[in-house]
Design a protein around this motif. Sequence first.
Motif, PDB file in Angstrom:
ATOM      1  N   ASN A  33       0.790  -1.242   0.000  1.00 34.76           N
ATOM      2  CA  ASN A  33       0.000   0.000   0.000  1.00 34.76           C
ATOM      3  C   ASN A  33       0.812   1.277   0.000  1.00 34.76           C
ATOM      4  OD1 ASN A  33      -2.468  -1.650   0.691  1.00 34.76           O
ATOM      5  ND2 ASN A  33      -1.117  -2.055   2.408  1.00 34.76           N
ATOM      6  N   SER A  34       2.119   1.154   0.111  1.00 35.05           N
ATOM      7  CA  SER A  34       2.926   2.373   0.215  1.00 35.05           C
ATOM      8  C   SER A  34       4.350   2.075  -0.218  1.00 35.05           C
ATOM      9  CB  SER A  34       2.949   2.872   1.665  1.00 35.05           C
ATOM     10  OG  SER A  34       3.656   1.951   2.466  1.00 35.05           O
ATOM     11  N   GLY A  35       5.121   3.158  -0.328  1.00 33.13           N
ATOM     12  CA  GLY A  35       6.515   3.014  -0.723  1.00 33.13           C
ATOM     13  C   GLY A  35       7.341   2.288   0.323  1.00 33.13           C
ATOM     14  N   ALA A  36       7.190   2.694   1.588  1.00 35.15           N
ATOM     15  CA  ALA A  36       7.997   2.076   2.643  1.00 35.15           C
ATOM     16  C   ALA A  36       7.750   0.570   2.708  1.00 35.15           C
ATOM     17  CB  ALA A  36       7.687   2.734   3.989  1.00 35.15           C
ATOM     18  N   GLU A  37       6.521   0.166   2.526  1.00 36.24           N
ATOM     19  CA  GLU A  37       6.216  -1.274   2.537  1.00 36.24           C
ATOM     20  C   GLU A  37       6.857  -1.982   1.346  1.00 36.24           C
ATOM     21  OE1 GLU A  37       1.895  -2.468   3.682  1.00 36.24           O
ATOM     22  OE2 GLU A  37       1.913  -0.468   2.822  1.00 36.24           O
ATOM     23  N   ALA A  43      20.123   9.256   0.599  1.00 31.46           N
ATOM     24  CA  ALA A  43      19.011   8.364   0.247  1.00 31.46           C
ATOM     25  C   ALA A  43      17.779   8.652   1.088  1.00 31.46           C
ATOM     26  CB  ALA A  43      19.428   6.912   0.465  1.00 31.46           C
ATOM     27  N   PHE A  44      16.639   8.333   0.512  1.00 32.96           N
ATOM     28  CA  PHE A  44      15.385   8.303   1.274  1.00 32.96           C
ATOM     29  C   PHE A  44      14.620   7.060   0.853  1.00 32.96           C
ATOM     30  CE2 PHE A  44      10.861   9.041   1.937  1.00 32.96           C
ATOM     31  CZ  PHE A  44      10.850   9.380   3.281  1.00 32.96           C
ATOM     32  N   HIS A  45      14.299   6.201   1.819  1.00 34.78           N
ATOM     33  CA  HIS A  45      13.595   4.962   1.476  1.00 34.78           C
ATOM     34  C   HIS A  45      12.310   4.762   2.258  1.00 34.78           C
ATOM     35  CE1 HIS A  45      16.872   3.790  -1.126  1.00 34.78           C
ATOM     36  NE2 HIS A  45      17.740   3.894  -0.141  1.00 34.78           N
ATOM     37  N   GLY A  46      11.896   5.768   3.054  1.00 29.57           N
ATOM     38  CA  GLY A  46      10.640   5.642   3.785  1.00 29.57           C
ATOM     39  C   GLY A  46      10.827   5.902   5.267  1.00 29.57           C
ATOM     40  N   ARG A  47       9.734   5.702   6.047  1.00 30.93           N
ATOM     41  CA  ARG A  47       9.724   6.103   7.457  1.00 30.93           C
ATOM     42  C   ARG A  47       9.460   4.977   8.441  1.00 30.93           C
ATOM     43  NH1 ARG A  47       9.894  11.430   8.949  1.00 30.93           N
ATOM     44  NH2 ARG A  47       9.618  12.839   7.199  1.00 30.93           N
ATOM     45  N   ILE A  86      19.623   1.596  -4.247  1.00 27.29           N
ATOM     46  CA  ILE A  86      19.747   3.015  -4.614  1.00 27.29           C
ATOM     47  C   ILE A  86      18.482   3.521  -5.308  1.00 27.29           C
ATOM     48  CG2 ILE A  86      22.268   2.991  -4.876  1.00 27.29           C
ATOM     49  CD1 ILE A  86      20.258   3.170  -8.001  1.00 27.29           C
ATOM     50  N   GLU A  87      18.330   4.849  -5.308  1.00 27.48           N
ATOM     51  CA  GLU A  87      17.319   5.520  -6.126  1.00 27.48           C
ATOM     52  C   GLU A  87      18.039   5.995  -7.392  1.00 27.48           C
ATOM     53  OE1 GLU A  87      15.464   8.691  -3.327  1.00 27.48           O
ATOM     54  OE2 GLU A  87      17.134   7.744  -2.282  1.00 27.48           O
ATOM     55  N   PRO A  88      17.584   5.621  -8.582  1.00 28.08           N
ATOM     56  CA  PRO A  88      18.259   6.082  -9.804  1.00 28.08           C
ATOM     57  C   PRO A  88      18.332   7.606  -9.902  1.00 28.08           C
ATOM     58  CG  PRO A  88      16.745   4.308 -10.324  1.00 28.08           C
ATOM     59  CD  PRO A  88      16.503   4.668  -8.879  1.00 28.08           C
ATOM     60  N   GLY A 116      15.256  11.590  -4.811  1.00 30.33           N
ATOM     61  CA  GLY A 116      14.169  12.568  -4.798  1.00 30.33           C
ATOM     62  C   GLY A 116      14.244  13.490  -3.606  1.00 30.33           C
ATOM     63  N   GLU A 117      13.931  12.949  -2.418  1.00 28.83           N
ATOM     64  CA  GLU A 117      13.968  13.764  -1.195  1.00 28.83           C
ATOM     65  C   GLU A 117      15.359  14.353  -0.999  1.00 28.83           C
ATOM     66  OE1 GLU A 117      10.226  12.716  -0.936  1.00 28.83           O
ATOM     67  OE2 GLU A 117      11.022  13.956   0.681  1.00 28.83           O
ATOM     68  N   GLY A 118      16.373  13.618  -1.442  1.00 26.21           N
ATOM     69  CA  GLY A 118      17.764  14.052  -1.286  1.00 26.21           C
ATOM     70  C   GLY A 118      18.100  15.299  -2.097  1.00 26.21           C
ATOM     71  N   TYR A 167      16.542  -1.347  -6.856  1.00 23.07           N
ATOM     72  CA  TYR A 167      16.244   0.046  -7.196  1.00 23.07           C
ATOM     73  C   TYR A 167      15.016   0.495  -6.429  1.00 23.07           C
ATOM     74  CZ  TYR A 167      19.336  -0.065 -11.344  1.00 23.07           C
ATOM     75  OH  TYR A 167      20.400  -0.152 -12.210  1.00 23.07           O
ATOM     76  N   ASP A 168      15.135   1.649  -5.815  1.00 24.07           N
ATOM     77  CA  ASP A 168      13.972   2.318  -5.239  1.00 24.07           C
ATOM     78  C   ASP A 168      13.471   3.292  -6.308  1.00 24.07           C
ATOM     79  OD1 ASP A 168      12.191   4.026  -4.016  1.00 24.07           O
ATOM     80  OD2 ASP A 168      13.343   4.235  -2.157  1.00 24.07           O
ATOM     81  N   GLU A 169      12.459   2.854  -7.060  1.00 26.57           N
ATOM     82  CA  GLU A 169      11.868   3.718  -8.103  1.00 26.57           C
ATOM     83  C   GLU A 169      10.491   4.205  -7.655  1.00 26.57           C
ATOM     84  OE1 GLU A 169      12.434   4.265 -11.863  1.00 26.57           O
ATOM     85  OE2 GLU A 169      13.970   2.754 -12.331  1.00 26.57           O
ATOM     86  N   ILE A 170      10.362   4.390  -6.344  1.00 25.51           N
ATOM     87  CA  ILE A 170       9.080   4.822  -5.792  1.00 25.51           C
ATOM     88  C   ILE A 170       8.691   6.188  -6.341  1.00 25.51           C
ATOM     89  CG2 ILE A 170       7.999   5.564  -3.611  1.00 25.51           C
ATOM     90  CD1 ILE A 170       9.627   3.170  -2.328  1.00 25.51           C
ATOM     91  N   GLN A 171       9.676   7.063  -6.449  1.00 26.08           N
ATOM     92  CA  GLN A 171       9.386   8.408  -6.954  1.00 26.08           C
ATOM     93  C   GLN A 171       9.654   8.529  -8.458  1.00 26.08           C
ATOM     94  OE1 GLN A 171      10.410  13.026  -5.638  1.00 26.08           O
ATOM     95  NE2 GLN A 171      10.556  11.385  -4.197  1.00 26.08           N
ATOM     96  N   THR A 172      10.642   7.784  -8.943  1.00 25.86           N
ATOM     97  CA  THR A 172      11.081   7.933 -10.332  1.00 25.86           C
ATOM     98  C   THR A 172      10.259   7.090 -11.313  1.00 25.86           C
ATOM     99  OG1 THR A 172      12.690   6.188  -9.906  1.00 25.86           O
ATOM    100  CG2 THR A 172      13.490   8.442  -9.761  1.00 25.86           C
ATOM    101  N   ALA A 199       5.864   2.824  -6.049  1.00 17.46           N
ATOM    102  CA  ALA A 199       4.645   3.258  -5.346  1.00 17.46           C
ATOM    103  C   ALA A 199       4.168   4.574  -5.971  1.00 17.46           C
ATOM    104  CB  ALA A 199       4.877   3.408  -3.845  1.00 17.46           C
ATOM    105  N   LYS A 200       4.326   5.659  -5.247  1.00 19.77           N
ATOM    106  CA  LYS A 200       3.833   6.997  -5.619  1.00 19.77           C
ATOM    107  C   LYS A 200       2.919   7.090  -6.855  1.00 19.77           C
ATOM    108  CE  LYS A 200       6.706  10.039  -2.911  1.00 19.77           C
ATOM    109  NZ  LYS A 200       7.803   9.375  -2.184  1.00 19.77           N
ATOM    110  N   GLY A 201       3.473   7.148  -8.063  1.00 18.96           N
ATOM    111  CA  GLY A 201       2.635   7.410  -9.234  1.00 18.96           C
ATOM    112  C   GLY A 201       1.865   6.205  -9.751  1.00 18.96           C
TER     113      GLY A 201
HETATM  114  C1  LIG Z   1       8.170   8.579  -1.059  1.00 18.38           C
HETATM  115  C2  LIG Z   1       9.321   7.685  -1.113  1.00 18.38           C
HETATM  116  C3  LIG Z   1       9.427   6.571  -0.268  1.00 18.38           C
HETATM  117  C4  LIG Z   1       8.419   6.264   0.813  1.00 18.38           C
HETATM  118  O1  LIG Z   1       7.129   6.070   0.307  1.00 18.38           O
HETATM  119  P1  LIG Z   1       5.872   6.125   1.311  1.00 18.38           P
HETATM  120  O2  LIG Z   1       4.703   5.807   0.423  1.00 18.38           O
HETATM  121  O3  LIG Z   1       5.827   7.498   1.883  1.00 18.38           O
HETATM  122  O4  LIG Z   1       6.096   5.092   2.343  1.00 18.38           O
HETATM  123  C5  LIG Z   1      10.529   5.746  -0.418  1.00 18.38           C
HETATM  124  N1  LIG Z   1      11.462   5.982  -1.342  1.00 18.38           N
HETATM  125  C6  LIG Z   1      11.385   7.026  -2.190  1.00 18.38           C
HETATM  126  C7  LIG Z   1      12.444   7.221  -3.223  1.00 18.38           C
HETATM  127  C8  LIG Z   1      10.326   7.922  -2.096  1.00 18.38           C
HETATM  128  O5  LIG Z   1      10.268   8.980  -2.909  1.00 18.38           O
END
Ligand SMILES: *Cc1c(COP(=O)(O)O)cnc(C)c1O
Length: 396
Positions: free
Chosen positions: A93-97, A127-131, A179-181, A184-186, A212-217, A241-243
């Motif tokens: 349901n989310s990026g962190a998951e 890096a940012f991978h969630g909370r 890694i995030e390609p 984003g948050e960074g 790859y963390d492509e949650i934002q990309t 996730a995100k989009g």
């Molecule tokens: C937003 C984001 C996350 C976390 O996603 P959530 O849906 O807030 O848990 C993880 N990694 C990246 C690269 C993000 O942009």
Amino acid sequence: MTATMPTYARAPLSFERGEGAYLFGADGRRYLDFAAGIAVDSLGHAHPHLVAALTEQAQRLWHVSNLYEIPQQARYAERLIAATFADAAFFCNSGAEAIECAIKVARRYHAENGRPERYRTITVQGAFHGRTLATIAAGGNPKYTEGFGPAVDGFDQVAFGNLNELRAAVGGETAAIMIEPVQGEGGIRPMDAGYLRGLRQAADEFGLLLIYDEIQTGFGRTGKLFAHEWSGVAPDIMAVAKGIAGGFPCGACLATNRVSDAMSPGIHGTTFGGNPLAMAVANATLDVLLADGFLANVVAMSERLKQRLTEITAAHPGILAEVRGIGLMLGLRLAEGHTNTDFAARLREQGLLCVPAGENVVRLVPPLIIGPVEVDAAAEMIAAVCAGWPSDSDHA
Ligand SMILES: *Cc1c(COP(=O)(O)O)cnc(C)c1O
């Protein structure tokens, strides 16, 4: 005092309605939405195809759990794997998951292959991978880890872009590189193809998995369906996730067969993940993303926006230091002495919404459906903020 936990510094603004790239505020004003719910509303607001898919599914069936077969989920998984490097998908349901799943799958892969001691993941600075507890440990940002007790063990961080340091960090307990390609948050920091090739090579050489963390990309944000396609370097595991579903909460972890074969019934799961309602909207989102010309428009609008931002930056070097990013994931770095949050607040006063990011960057992540009118309107508002900036001595 409010009834919500004070976890957010919210802008004093709420919205009543959205349409395409625009939001209509309770203040009666119209805003051009280059925040898109933090790169989530990939098709803008109230997209007719998504609204139709959601309402149609809402009248039939919302949720049954993964105790049963979910045809919408099976179909969506098949479409995703047809469009990517992957052979199997897990929905959440989310990026962190999605990242939690990626980390678990990587550890499980090594355990199943007789190397249970391999459990550590190497990540890079910024890096940012969630909370969640594991994902804040993976991200390694003290702002998010302080006060939350002992860090979850199993993460090692190296400098961004430094392959030698990364290779030196690999040990007998290393399971994966994540890694995030494009960070984003960074602060919208793209990783070049050479670096990704180096990561792939290190992963193969040491028997590690590349995540790859492509949650934002992902999902068209950079002008390809997934950002790593620009480099041609595929991962073993990818979190998205995100989009993915245009604003409906959804995430996924994709993997190759070699890796997903390590999973078996009962060892991982979720109650909500991949339910019929989420999958109906995700399928509908993918219809639009895969339509002829859709990603070409993202690339064309990106070039137009980048061009305008470059001109504005050149005209106001005292305020703006740099334009960076790929596709419709662009960043404006503020010059020293100015802050991204002030700049974002002034843009909001003008009627343009954006998202601050690390390294004093303002993130422009509009819906992918924007056209030249929206690009030009955004550029004009950014130029107007620069022209009216209190301490700007650069403009004529
Ligand atoms: C937003 C984001 C996350 C976390 O996603 P959530 O849906 O807030 O848990 C993880 N990694 C990246 C690269 C993000 O942009």
